[in-house]
Design a protein around this motif. Structure first.
Motif, PDB file in Angstrom:
ATOM      1  N   GLU A   1     -24.429 -20.287 -15.549  1.00 39.07           N
ATOM      2  CA  GLU A   1     -25.654 -19.504 -15.614  1.00 39.07           C
ATOM      3  C   GLU A   1     -26.813 -20.428 -15.976  1.00 39.07           C
ATOM      4  O   GLU A   1     -26.615 -21.465 -16.619  1.00 39.07           O
ATOM      5  CB  GLU A   1     -25.529 -18.372 -16.629  1.00 39.07           C
ATOM      6  N   PRO A   2     -28.032 -20.082 -15.556  1.00 45.33           N
ATOM      7  CA  PRO A   2     -29.182 -20.918 -15.889  1.00 45.33           C
ATOM      8  C   PRO A   2     -29.365 -21.014 -17.403  1.00 45.33           C
ATOM      9  O   PRO A   2     -29.174 -20.025 -18.124  1.00 45.33           O
ATOM     10  CB  PRO A   2     -30.360 -20.189 -15.231  1.00 45.33           C
ATOM     11  N   TRP A   3     -29.722 -22.186 -17.877  1.00 40.90           N
ATOM     12  CA  TRP A   3     -29.960 -22.378 -19.312  1.00 40.90           C
ATOM     13  C   TRP A   3     -31.423 -22.758 -19.555  1.00 40.90           C
ATOM     14  O   TRP A   3     -32.139 -22.038 -20.227  1.00 40.90           O
ATOM     15  CB  TRP A   3     -29.007 -23.435 -19.860  1.00 40.90           C
ATOM     16  N   VAL A   4     -31.884 -23.868 -19.012  1.00 48.69           N
ATOM     17  CA  VAL A   4     -33.304 -24.214 -19.034  1.00 48.69           C
ATOM     18  C   VAL A   4     -33.725 -24.540 -17.598  1.00 48.69           C
ATOM     19  O   VAL A   4     -33.297 -25.543 -17.037  1.00 48.69           O
ATOM     20  CB  VAL A   4     -33.603 -25.407 -19.960  1.00 48.69           C
ATOM     21  N   MET A   5     -34.536 -23.679 -17.039  1.00 47.35           N
ATOM     22  CA  MET A   5     -34.999 -23.862 -15.661  1.00 47.35           C
ATOM     23  C   MET A   5     -36.482 -24.225 -15.593  1.00 47.35           C
ATOM     24  O   MET A   5     -36.953 -24.693 -14.557  1.00 47.35           O
ATOM     25  CB  MET A   5     -34.742 -22.595 -14.849  1.00 47.35           C
ATOM     26  N   GLU A   6     -37.205 -23.980 -16.668  1.00 51.93           N
ATOM     27  CA  GLU A   6     -38.617 -24.340 -16.702  1.00 51.93           C
ATOM     28  C   GLU A   6     -39.035 -24.653 -18.128  1.00 51.93           C
ATOM     29  O   GLU A   6     -38.392 -24.223 -19.095  1.00 51.93           O
ATOM     30  CB  GLU A   6     -39.495 -23.229 -16.122  1.00 51.93           C
ATOM     31  N   VAL A   7     -40.094 -25.424 -18.235  1.00 52.11           N
ATOM     32  CA  VAL A   7     -40.657 -25.781 -19.541  1.00 52.11           C
ATOM     33  C   VAL A   7     -42.164 -25.584 -19.452  1.00 52.11           C
ATOM     34  O   VAL A   7     -42.822 -26.183 -18.598  1.00 52.11           O
ATOM     35  CB  VAL A   7     -40.345 -27.249 -19.912  1.00 52.11           C
ATOM     36  N   GLY A   8     -42.695 -24.720 -20.308  1.00 52.84           N
ATOM     37  CA  GLY A   8     -44.132 -24.459 -20.290  1.00 52.84           C
ATOM     38  C   GLY A   8     -44.622 -23.953 -18.954  1.00 52.84           C
ATOM     39  O   GLY A   8     -45.730 -24.283 -18.519  1.00 52.84           O
ATOM     40  N   GLY A   9     -43.790 -23.181 -18.263  1.00 50.53           N
ATOM     41  CA  GLY A   9     -44.164 -22.642 -16.973  1.00 50.53           C
ATOM     42  C   GLY A   9     -43.941 -23.590 -15.811  1.00 50.53           C
ATOM     43  O   GLY A   9     -44.199 -23.239 -14.658  1.00 50.53           O
TER      44      GLY A   9
END
Length: 331
Positions: free
Chosen positions: A99-107
């Motif tokens: 499953e996705p865990w971190v897909m974006e940072v600050g948008g």
């Protein structure tokens, strides 16, 4: 240890079989190895040589998920940096689902996620090679390539929403580690052929970037691992080098398995801005095919296991100095 230790390539052994691009290797006290696998998952190799595929498709063609760096967590799941089209860092569970865990940072979408590492405080560090043209493999990483890679810090495994960029403007950001004294975060800039470091504050914020060690034109630093004396063991892709960097930045070549014609082609492609995976992976090494990572294991932490992007098994050798136990050592 002696600073002039040199590895005889005839002493290199191998473990595992039928792996596909085992770029990142992790070792545990129990003797298990975990290897990222290009079929979309991770392969666990037991002390008896048995293997278990976790989340792997039957064939490479059956998935567009491309595992690169991996990190083992307390519950037996793994974080996986994905070089595939979706990018991001995913959580892979023992039953094979992810499953996705971190897909974006600050948008901002995390594309070309290269490496993920769990430190002793169980914070997670993620390196992103570059923002520009993430779908082109390693193209544009030579002459004229944008230095737009970055480092992400996540405060804890259970709080992926805390992900934040702590360093930016890096060139082909690769593996990172915290120095033995805890004062520095060190990271490889592969195509700048150097290690840079940042003063590390208790809250994970970083100071100004400074150059810690610089290499020759045929040394493209990829993997990075600490030993118990504070030395850094570096793997150099393409030239298949193993290097030990002293705490003062001096370095010593431990081993090399390179081909002059291949390296000439690599240097030209870097200069022309045409370097891609095809040239990288056609590596004519005799023993060490495209070494990319190094993990200390064995009962005394003196067995060094080597990841690879061109091999189908894991190389290993005995080191004169022990490695630092990783956060996952007893899991």
């Amino acid at each position: 240890m002696s600073e002039d230790f040199t590895l005889d390539l005839g002493a290199v052994g191998f473990v595992g079989h039928d792996l596909m691009r085992p770029e990142c290797v992790l070792a545990t006290r129990s003797g298990h190895l975990y290897c990222s696998d290009w079929r979309g998952g991770v392969v666990r190799i037991g002390p008896d040589g048995s293997r278990r595929a976790i989340g792997c498709a039957a064939r490479r063609e059956d998935t567009d998920f491309m595992p690169n760096g991996i990190a083992l967590l307390r519950d037996g799941s793994l974080l996986v940096a994905n070089l595939g089209a979706e990018g991001g860092v995913w959580r892979l569970y023992p039953d094979g689902h992810r499953e996705p865990w971190v897909m974006e940072v600050g948008g901002e979408r995390v594309a070309a996620a290269n490496f993920v590492w769990l430190d002793d405080r169980e914070r997670v560090w993620i390196t992103v090679m570059y923002r520009s043209n993430p779908g082109a493999g390693r193209k544009r990483l030579g002459k004229g390539a944008a230095a737009d890679g970055y480092i992400v810090l996540v405060e804890s495994v259970d709080r992926p929403q805390t992900a934040r960029i702590v360093a930016d403007g890096l060139a082909a950001t690769n593996e990172c580690r915290i120095s033995l004294d805890g004062k520095w975060l060190l990271v490889n800039e592969t195509f700048h052929k150097r290690i840079v470091r940042f003063a590390l504050a208790d809250d994970g914020s970083l100071g100004a970037r400074e150059v810690f060690a610089e290499f020759d034109d045929d040394t493209l630093p990829d993997g990075m691992t600490l030993d118990a004396e504070g030395g850094l063991w570096i793997t150099g892709i393409a030239a298949n080098k193993i290097i030990r960097v002293m705490p003062d930045g001096r370095w010593h070549l431990v081993a090399e398995d390179s081909n002059a014609d291949h390296m000439a082609a690599i240097r030209k492609a870097i200069a022309d801005g045409t370097l891609d995976r095809v040239l990288f992976y056609k590596n004519p090494a005799k023993v060490l095919p495209n070494v990319t990572s190094l993990a200390f294991g064995g009962s005394d932490l003196r067995t060094a296991y080597l990841g690879s992007v061109s091999g189908d098994k894991v190389a290993y050798f005995r080191s004169p100095v022990a490695g630092v136990p990783p956060a996952h050592w007893d899991w």
